[in-house]
Design a protein around this motif. Sequence first.
Motif, mmCIF file in Angstrom:
data_model
loop_
_atom_site.group_PDB
_atom_site.id
_atom_site.type_symbol
_atom_site.label_atom_id
_atom_site.label_comp_id
_atom_site.label_asym_id
_atom_site.label_seq_id
_atom_site.Cartn_x
_atom_site.Cartn_y
_atom_site.Cartn_z
ATOM 1 N N VAL A 100 0.833 -1.206 0.000
ATOM 2 C CA VAL A 100 0.000 0.000 0.000
ATOM 3 C C VAL A 100 0.863 1.251 0.000
ATOM 4 N N VAL A 101 1.864 1.282 0.863
ATOM 5 C CA VAL A 101 2.731 2.459 0.979
ATOM 6 C C VAL A 101 3.485 2.703 -0.320
ATOM 7 N N ALA A 102 4.052 1.636 -0.892
ATOM 8 C CA ALA A 102 4.816 1.787 -2.135
ATOM 9 C C ALA A 102 3.931 2.259 -3.277
ATOM 10 N N SER A 103 2.709 1.735 -3.349
ATOM 11 C CA SER A 103 1.806 2.117 -4.438
ATOM 12 C C SER A 103 1.315 3.554 -4.297
ATOM 13 N N SER A 104 1.036 3.970 -3.052
ATOM 14 C CA SER A 104 0.516 5.324 -2.844
ATOM 15 C C SER A 104 1.570 6.396 -3.069
ATOM 16 N N ALA A 105 2.842 5.994 -3.146
ATOM 17 C CA ALA A 105 3.913 6.972 -3.387
ATOM 18 C C ALA A 105 3.770 7.635 -4.748
ATOM 19 N N TRP A 106 3.021 6.988 -5.654
ATOM 20 C CA TRP A 106 2.848 7.533 -7.008
ATOM 21 C C TRP A 106 1.660 8.483 -7.109
ATOM 22 N N ALA A 107 0.955 8.689 -5.996
ATOM 23 C CA ALA A 107 -0.301 9.443 -6.058
ATOM 24 C C ALA A 107 -0.123 10.956 -6.008
ATOM 25 N N GLY A 108 1.096 11.422 -5.716
ATOM 26 C CA GLY A 108 1.303 12.863 -5.564
ATOM 27 C C GLY A 108 0.916 13.659 -6.796
ATOM 28 N N ASP A 109 1.215 13.131 -7.968
ATOM 29 C CA ASP A 109 0.919 13.860 -9.206
ATOM 30 C C ASP A 109 -0.577 13.903 -9.509
ATOM 31 N N SER A 110 -1.360 13.040 -8.848
ATOM 32 C CA SER A 110 -2.805 13.012 -9.116
ATOM 33 C C SER A 110 -3.591 13.837 -8.106
ATOM 34 N N TRP A 111 -2.886 14.474 -7.158
ATOM 35 C CA TRP A 111 -3.551 15.304 -6.156
ATOM 36 C C TRP A 111 -3.512 16.759 -6.599
ATOM 37 N N PHE A 112 -4.670 17.392 -6.645
ATOM 38 C CA PHE A 112 -4.762 18.786 -7.074
ATOM 39 C C PHE A 112 -5.318 19.625 -5.934
ATOM 40 N N SER A 113 -4.501 20.569 -5.491
ATOM 41 C CA SER A 113 -4.957 21.489 -4.451
ATOM 42 C C SER A 113 -5.949 22.475 -5.043
ATOM 43 N N LEU A 114 -6.950 22.833 -4.249
ATOM 44 C CA LEU A 114 -7.996 23.752 -4.698
ATOM 45 C C LEU A 114 -7.994 25.002 -3.834
ATOM 46 N N SER A 115 -8.235 26.135 -4.466
ATOM 47 C CA SER A 115 -8.381 27.375 -3.711
ATOM 48 C C SER A 115 -9.752 27.398 -3.046
ATOM 49 N N SER A 116 -9.943 28.325 -2.119
ATOM 50 C CA SER A 116 -11.234 28.448 -1.434
ATOM 51 C C SER A 116 -12.358 28.724 -2.418
ATOM 52 N N GLN A 117 -12.084 29.548 -3.425
ATOM 53 C CA GLN A 117 -13.104 29.853 -4.424
ATOM 54 C C GLN A 117 -13.446 28.618 -5.252
ATOM 55 N N GLU A 118 -12.446 27.822 -5.594
ATOM 56 C CA GLU A 118 -12.691 26.604 -6.366
ATOM 57 C C GLU A 118 -13.495 25.586 -5.566
ATOM 58 N N VAL A 119 -13.233 25.495 -4.260
ATOM 59 C CA VAL A 119 -14.015 24.603 -3.406
ATOM 60 C C VAL A 119 -15.470 25.057 -3.363
ATOM 61 N N THR A 120 -15.690 26.367 -3.254
ATOM 62 C CA THR A 120 -17.054 26.904 -3.251
ATOM 63 C C THR A 120 -17.777 26.558 -4.545
ATOM 64 N N ILE A 121 -17.092 26.726 -5.667
ATOM 65 C CA ILE A 121 -17.689 26.386 -6.967
ATOM 66 C C ILE A 121 -18.040 24.903 -7.015
ATOM 67 N N LEU A 122 -17.154 24.054 -6.506
ATOM 68 C CA LEU A 122 -17.397 22.618 -6.497
ATOM 69 C C LEU A 122 -18.629 22.272 -5.669
ATOM 70 N N ILE A 123 -18.794 22.924 -4.523
ATOM 71 C CA ILE A 123 -19.961 22.666 -3.662
ATOM 72 C C ILE A 123 -21.251 23.037 -4.379
ATOM 73 N N VAL A 124 -21.263 24.221 -4.998
ATOM 74 C CA VAL A 124 -22.471 24.681 -5.687
ATOM 75 C C VAL A 124 -22.798 23.769 -6.867
ATOM 76 N N LEU A 125 -21.784 23.367 -7.627
ATOM 77 C CA LEU A 125 -22.015 22.462 -8.759
ATOM 78 C C LEU A 125 -22.559 21.120 -8.286
ATOM 79 N N ALA A 126 -22.016 20.594 -7.192
ATOM 80 C CA ALA A 126 -22.491 19.318 -6.668
ATOM 81 C C ALA A 126 -23.947 19.412 -6.232
ATOM 82 N N CYS A 127 -24.300 20.502 -5.560
ATOM 83 C CA CYS A 127 -25.697 20.705 -5.155
ATOM 84 C C CYS A 127 -26.613 20.807 -6.374
ATOM 85 N N PHE A 128 -26.143 21.492 -7.403
ATOM 86 C CA PHE A 128 -26.940 21.656 -8.625
ATOM 87 C C PHE A 128 -27.182 20.303 -9.302
ATOM 88 N N ILE A 129 -26.117 19.501 -9.420
ATOM 89 C CA ILE A 129 -26.242 18.192 -10.064
ATOM 90 C C ILE A 129 -27.180 17.287 -9.271
#
Length: 687
Positions: free
Chosen positions: A372-401
């Motif tokens: 598990v540890v060795a495999s998860s070491a490759w996950a860094g490139d697939s993690w995308f940090s979001l700004s506060s505004q982007e998180v807000t947009i994501l919440i509203v879009l999820a509620c809309f869907i």
Amino acid sequence: MVLIHGNLVRHNTDELFKAGSDITINAQVDSFFKQISHGFHGTAVVRSINGEKLFAYEQPTVWVTSPIALSLGQLIGGKVSIQPISGQFNETGFDKERYAYAQGILGHAKIKNSSSFWVIDQGSLRERLFQTISTHTLSTGNQGLILALLFGTRDKIPDSVNQQLQHSGLSHLVAISGLHIGIMFSFGWAVGRLLLVASPKMTNAPIFIGAVIALAYAYLAGFSIPTVRALIMCLLMCSQVLIRTHLSKLSRWLIVLAFLLTLWPQSALDPSLWLSMYAVAAILLFLSIRSTYRYGVVNNVLMQTFIVICMSLPVAVVFGGISISAIGYNLVFVPWFSFVVMPATFIASVVSLLGYVDATIWGMVDWALSVVVASSAWAGDSWFSLSSQEVTILIVLACFIFMLPWLSRFGIVLVALTFVLVTVSWRPKPDWQLNILDVGHGLAILAVQGERALLYDTGAAWQQANYAEQLITPLMEAKGIEVLDIVVLSHFDNDHAGGIGEILQRWQPERVIASQPLSNSLDCIAGETWQWGEVEIQALWPPKIVERAYNPHSCVIKLTHKVTKQSVLLTGDIERIAEWMLIRKPDALASNIMIVPHHGSKTSSTDSFIQAANPDLAIASTSYRGRWNLPNQEVVERYQIQGADWIDTGHSGQVVIDFYSSGRNVVQLRESKGQAWYRQMLRKGVE
């Protein structure tokens, strides 16, 4: 229940602090103790104060710092220094006060080294199990993960592994929760099925054995709140089968939530409660709407995919990012944990507790976790940090869907308008922004222009962590900053430059300015100037670089914005001698805002220096009730006599200053977002 709990907390806090800060207590250790830089740390339940026995309902739980390691269940007694709970308060980062209240912690007791204290070992089965397993797994590479899976203690998991698990969406696999209780129940169910085959009369054996093993596992985990809620759900389902009654999925979910909030109302502030209840809701929702397939594996794949997609929203809110590889990782490793890791860990534990020690057994568990540890070491490139505004947009879009199937055309238009109102900032955008972070006795200041930043000092580092990693980087990501242009280090004491290594590695700033030689750094020498967007940076001190920069050699700079014409003087930890030299050029010192030298110490901030700078606003980076008792009250009065408004981070938390052409807006985070009653009570010891 909320009112009853609130009044009980107030009463317990009054009992704890009414006798002053130096008291004699009898208490019972309530957790495993871990080693820290100045002793050992854990929790204990106070049974009596100054010889006065407390009733069961009024016994407060406190953090305890001890000069020796204490064991679970031990009785301790002696003189302690009792202090209120106070932590830093920023837009991001660890919230100590909220965490303490959610865990029911009401104070911090330090056992005095200068006085004697006694310890009575009553014996704790869970402590003996913990020590036995710890000894048997000492040679494994993943001991921290093993102890987390069995006992819920995560302090021995390396930070790098924690980050890998977060980025891969696998953190829930090592945090004892519903999945682990379910696996243990299923294991017991399977054993019960074997007994049922042997004796058809044992019709309820699968349920009873499954429940007993799940209960035993919850005991190992210390009946933590996440474990208890999973156990309640498990036992509720068992009782339904035994008494042959039926409750809807929604009713079961609501019963568990109501039960938890009734017992622990403060857990409403714990993000783990809502994360786990949200996950259970996603599972129940899937079971309600799924199509039936011939092969169960298809349903399992669909369910895991559905859960990960649903969980992406709360994960983004809590952790400020999203993993696009989480679906793949969970499809592979949830079965791996269910059928390999957890059964192997359980069997190895039973074998160890029976007295048979074989490194091969724990080696198999270690290997399963290493995958598990060795495999998860490759996950860094697939993690995308979001700004506060982007998180807000994501919440509203999820509620809309989610609402889309039930919306009419008018409803769709209404939701679209709501989306615009929520996600679009109607406040004018500042020309630039200054953030004086609350880092206790230290300094970290983040200046922002658009999506670019300048950082003055990094705060402290300790053991294996630092403010740069835990506070500064999350804040920059939340603000949508993409580039760190400049890092200025005032000097190289830990409380100012402890996190520079993390900053250099994570952000790779284009320029580093310091009064001490660094690889590829620019020299902070009086008279040097640099341009950062619309801001001019002028170095005022020291006159030359030194081999090792201490307080007197602090890099003093002045930031002046071309448009707003507002200026900020950043002074590091300079002292009187440097101030006397600087006031020879008073025009260069004159600033609208000044960061107070040396945290408001009386060794700095002379009258002539304050008069030369003549700030409208003076801000000190201090620790609330810190060991140095800063800021010095005489220093505060000097600034106020000069006509400057005074702010210090110890009382105000993070300070955010938005600069506009027409002026500035100053926000003290504790005044705008930190007025919760429990914060006032924990910090002051009274409500």
